[in-house]
Design a protein around this motif. Structure first.
Motif, PDB file in Angstrom:
ATOM      1  N   UNK A 187       0.756  -1.232   0.000  1.00  0.00           N
ATOM      2  CA  UNK A 187       0.000   0.000   0.000  1.00  0.00           C
ATOM      3  C   UNK A 187       0.793   1.292   0.000  1.00  0.00           C
ATOM      4  N   UNK A 188       0.035   2.380   0.110  1.00  0.00           N
ATOM      5  CA  UNK A 188       0.573   3.738   0.048  1.00  0.00           C
ATOM      6  C   UNK A 188       1.707   3.956   1.041  1.00  0.00           C
ATOM      7  N   UNK A 189       1.552   3.438   2.253  1.00  0.00           N
ATOM      8  CA  UNK A 189       2.550   3.637   3.299  1.00  0.00           C
ATOM      9  C   UNK A 189       3.385   2.368   3.482  1.00  0.00           C
ATOM     10  N   UNK A 190       3.892   1.844   2.393  1.00  0.00           N
ATOM     11  CA  UNK A 190       4.558   0.548   2.339  1.00  0.00           C
ATOM     12  C   UNK A 190       5.782   0.441   3.247  1.00  0.00           C
ATOM     13  N   UNK A 191       5.779  -0.595   4.093  1.00  0.00           N
ATOM     14  CA  UNK A 191       6.945  -0.896   4.912  1.00  0.00           C
ATOM     15  C   UNK A 191       8.063  -1.485   4.049  1.00  0.00           C
ATOM     16  N   UNK A 192       7.694  -2.287   3.053  1.00  0.00           N
ATOM     17  CA  UNK A 192       8.693  -2.863   2.156  1.00  0.00           C
ATOM     18  C   UNK A 192       9.445  -1.764   1.424  1.00  0.00           C
ATOM     19  N   UNK A 194       9.897   1.308   2.387  1.00  0.00           N
ATOM     20  CA  UNK A 194      10.754   2.006   3.344  1.00  0.00           C
ATOM     21  C   UNK A 194      12.045   1.235   3.592  1.00  0.00           C
ATOM     22  N   UNK A 195      11.927  -0.103   3.733  1.00  0.00           N
ATOM     23  CA  UNK A 195      13.111  -0.925   3.998  1.00  0.00           C
ATOM     24  C   UNK A 195      14.075  -0.935   2.815  1.00  0.00           C
ATOM     25  N   UNK A 196      13.546  -0.982   1.598  1.00  0.00           N
ATOM     26  CA  UNK A 196      14.394  -1.176   0.417  1.00  0.00           C
ATOM     27  C   UNK A 196      14.781   0.116  -0.294  1.00  0.00           C
ATOM     28  N   UNK A 197      13.962   1.166  -0.135  1.00  0.00           N
ATOM     29  CA  UNK A 197      14.193   2.390  -0.898  1.00  0.00           C
ATOM     30  C   UNK A 197      14.378   3.631  -0.034  1.00  0.00           C
ATOM     31  N   UNK A 198      13.944   3.581   1.214  1.00  0.00           N
ATOM     32  CA  UNK A 198      14.079   4.751   2.077  1.00  0.00           C
ATOM     33  C   UNK A 198      12.735   5.352   2.442  1.00  0.00           C
ATOM     34  N   UNK A 199      12.755   6.483   3.156  1.00  0.00           N
ATOM     35  CA  UNK A 199      11.531   7.087   3.690  1.00  0.00           C
ATOM     36  C   UNK A 199      10.517   7.452   2.615  1.00  0.00           C
ATOM     37  N   UNK A 200       9.256   7.391   2.984  1.00  0.00           N
ATOM     38  CA  UNK A 200       8.156   7.661   2.060  1.00  0.00           C
ATOM     39  C   UNK A 200       8.189   9.073   1.505  1.00  0.00           C
ATOM     40  N   UNK A 201       8.650  10.043   2.296  1.00  0.00           N
ATOM     41  CA  UNK A 201       8.586  11.438   1.900  1.00  0.00           C
ATOM     42  C   UNK A 201       9.149  11.693   0.509  1.00  0.00           C
ATOM     43  N   UNK A 202      10.207  10.988   0.132  1.00  0.00           N
ATOM     44  CA  UNK A 202      10.862  11.271  -1.143  1.00  0.00           C
ATOM     45  C   UNK A 202      10.049  10.829  -2.352  1.00  0.00           C
ATOM     46  N   UNK A 203       9.043   9.986  -2.132  1.00  0.00           N
ATOM     47  CA  UNK A 203       8.221   9.477  -3.241  1.00  0.00           C
ATOM     48  C   UNK A 203       6.772   9.953  -3.172  1.00  0.00           C
ATOM     49  N   UNK A 320       4.747  -3.193  -6.296  1.00  0.00           N
ATOM     50  CA  UNK A 320       3.617  -3.289  -7.213  1.00  0.00           C
ATOM     51  C   UNK A 320       2.406  -2.627  -6.576  1.00  0.00           C
ATOM     52  N   UNK A 321       1.496  -2.120  -7.386  1.00  0.00           N
ATOM     53  CA  UNK A 321       0.289  -1.482  -6.864  1.00  0.00           C
ATOM     54  C   UNK A 321       0.603  -0.156  -6.188  1.00  0.00           C
ATOM     55  N   UNK A 322      -0.195   0.183  -5.178  1.00  0.00           N
ATOM     56  CA  UNK A 322      -0.036   1.472  -4.501  1.00  0.00           C
ATOM     57  C   UNK A 322       1.353   1.669  -3.918  1.00  0.00           C
ATOM     58  N   UNK A 323       2.018   0.615  -3.508  1.00  0.00           N
ATOM     59  CA  UNK A 323       3.358   0.749  -2.949  1.00  0.00           C
ATOM     60  C   UNK A 323       4.319   1.349  -3.953  1.00  0.00           C
ATOM     61  N   UNK A 324       4.103   1.087  -5.235  1.00  0.00           N
ATOM     62  CA  UNK A 324       4.991   1.572  -6.290  1.00  0.00           C
ATOM     63  C   UNK A 324       4.452   2.809  -6.993  1.00  0.00           C
ATOM     64  N   UNK A 325       3.128   2.843  -7.240  1.00  0.00           N
ATOM     65  CA  UNK A 325       2.574   3.905  -8.087  1.00  0.00           C
ATOM     66  C   UNK A 325       1.111   4.179  -7.738  1.00  0.00           C
ATOM     67  N   UNK A 326       0.845   4.443  -6.465  1.00  0.00           N
ATOM     68  CA  UNK A 326      -0.516   4.798  -6.065  1.00  0.00           C
ATOM     69  C   UNK A 326      -0.995   5.980  -6.904  1.00  0.00           C
ATOM     70  N   UNK A 327      -2.153   5.856  -7.557  1.00  0.00           N
ATOM     71  CA  UNK A 327      -2.651   6.971  -8.370  1.00  0.00           C
ATOM     72  C   UNK A 327      -3.584   7.906  -7.601  1.00  0.00           C
TER      73      UNK A 327
END
Length: 425
Positions: A187-192, A194-203, A320-327
């Motif tokens: 989802x939008x606030x993906x823990x995965x 955050x672990x693999x790419x960093x904080x949500x703020x940048x995306x 995949x899905x909202x974790x990658x590209x939530x519209x």
């Protein structure tokens, strides 16, 4: 013999199936599990909830996503579950009628083809299609990921395992396992993510709105319809999906503050208080909706946002899905993007290693995602005007709206022709 054994019989006995983990039993997660299983992977899905999430608000399955669910064999079940509102009635500040229109003419969907179903009906259909072939770990979630110094998960017989070829996962339960690949469908606030790419703020791309959804008693006599009240920057809607005793209540409001570091969206009571303050002087049925919100046990409040990333994979982890590209729900495309993205990701990995598969996934799916995300900008949602002038212009358009779009232009949700990937094993 199970469907998986039928698909892999004679192959899996000599070559162990690659083990992969999907975080999130979401629409994207369960759809991805279906396709990866079909391509011969041993799939585990970890989900923080105690069971597949049923219920929920109505969602759309449109365009290219219809072909995905047809290929999955669940289209007849979804057609049986189609709810289809008869009309949307728009109201002014005092509750007076502005216009009543066909929902398809507002949503851009195609009557008789595109589907609207309860979210739970879609997740139930997806879960039923995979539950006998996929391992589910409920009441659990990913705590940490480690892509360094993990054993090789290539499962090649008689070949030594090499370091750095797997993903070590520590779960919230304390258990640890190693997988060949890990997929974030959380989802939008993906823990995965955050672990693999960093904080949500940048995306995170905040679109200028926040919303609250919940169910309440249908004391309004509504049936198969939506009632929507608007003032500049505020909307309140009641959606009766049938002749039930309950309706879905929806509150959406413009709010300019950044979505991060806001205490009100960390504390449930503070969330309710913020929404109540925004609607303190509202008319129509809004005071009753606010009272019902305070007692609702299914209240969900969040920001209206998109996720935009320069890449959707890192090493052996992909999103995949909202974790990658939530519209955002404003596009009406979240569920359809999840279904299409899951199909494209799994198919791209068929017959390829992680690096090549992830590259193909991004190359073949990026344009479709960009086109759908581009349907909405910051603060310019057509149904939720933020100024008095914009609201009056919208109301004028609604009054003049008498037919559905002609369909001469190919809609964004149909702007991808699904490829036929390698035959299922």
């Amino acid at each position: 013999m199970s469907p998986t054994e039928q698909l892999t019989d004679g192959h899996s006995r000599s070559t162990p199936r690659r083990e992969v983990l999907i975080s999130g039993a979401s629409i994207a997660g369960t759809a991805l599990a279906f396709w990866l299983n079909r391509y011969g992977y041993a799939v585990t899905v970890v989900e923080k909830a105690g069971a597949p999430r049923s219920g929920g608000y109505p969602i759309d399955v449109r365009g290219t996503a219809l072909e995905v669910v047809r290929r999955m064999g669940i289209l007849p079940r979804l057609r049986d579950a189609h709810i289809g509102a008869r009309r949307i009635t728009f109201l002014d500040a005092d509750g007076g009628k502005v216009a009543s229109v066909n929902p398809h003419s507002v949503a851009g969907s195609v009557a008789g083809r595109d589907l609207e179903v309860r979210r739970g009906d879609l997740t139930d259909a997806l879960y039923a299609a995979v539950r006998d072939d996929v391992e589910f770990l409920f009441n659990n979630s990913i705590d940490t990921l480690d892509q360094a110094n993990q054993p090789d998960q290539s499962n090649q017989p008689d070949q030594p395992r090499q370091p750095g070829h797997g993903v070590g996962v520590t779960f919230r339960s304390g258990n640890s396992r190693t997988f060949d690949m890990v997929f974030g469908a959380d989802g939008l606030h993906s823990r995965t993510r955050e672990c693999a790419f960093g904080p949500e703020e940048q995306f995170h791309r905040y679109l200028g709105y926040r919303f609250a959804v919940f169910t309440m008693r249908n004391t309004f006599g509504l049936s198969h319809e939506v009632m929507m009240w608007n003032t500049p920057g505020r909307a309140a809607a009641l959606y009766a999906v049938g002749d039930n005793d309950e309706v879905h209540a929806f509150l959406n409001f413009a709010h300019p503050e950044p979505p991060f570091d806001v205490d009100a969206f960390r504390d449930p009571e503070a969330q309710r208080d913020l929404v109540a303050r925004i609607y303190a002087d509202a008319g129509w049925e809004v005071p009753g909706m606010i009272a019902a919100m305070h007692d609702a046990d299914d209240l969900f409040i969040d920001v209206v946002s998109q996720i935009r990333m320069p890449r959707w994979s890192s090493g052996r982890v992909a999103l995949v899905g909202d974790a990658a590209y939530a519209p955002s729900f404003l596009t009406g495309q979240g569920s359809s993007l999840a279904l299409v993205g899951a199909y494209m990701l799994a198919g791209s990995l068929a017959g390829r290693d992680a690096a090549a598969g992830f590259a193909a996934y991004e190359h073949d799916t990026r344009e479709f995602v960009t086109l759908n995300q581009g349907r909405i900008g910051v603060g310019d949602a057509a149904l939720f005007p933020t100024t008095a002038r914009a609201l009056e212009q919208r109301n004028d358009r609604l009054r003049n709206l008498s037919t559905s779009p002609s369909g001469e232009e190919r809609p964004a949700h149909s702007a991808l022709t699904l490829p036929e990937f390698m035959p299922l094993r």
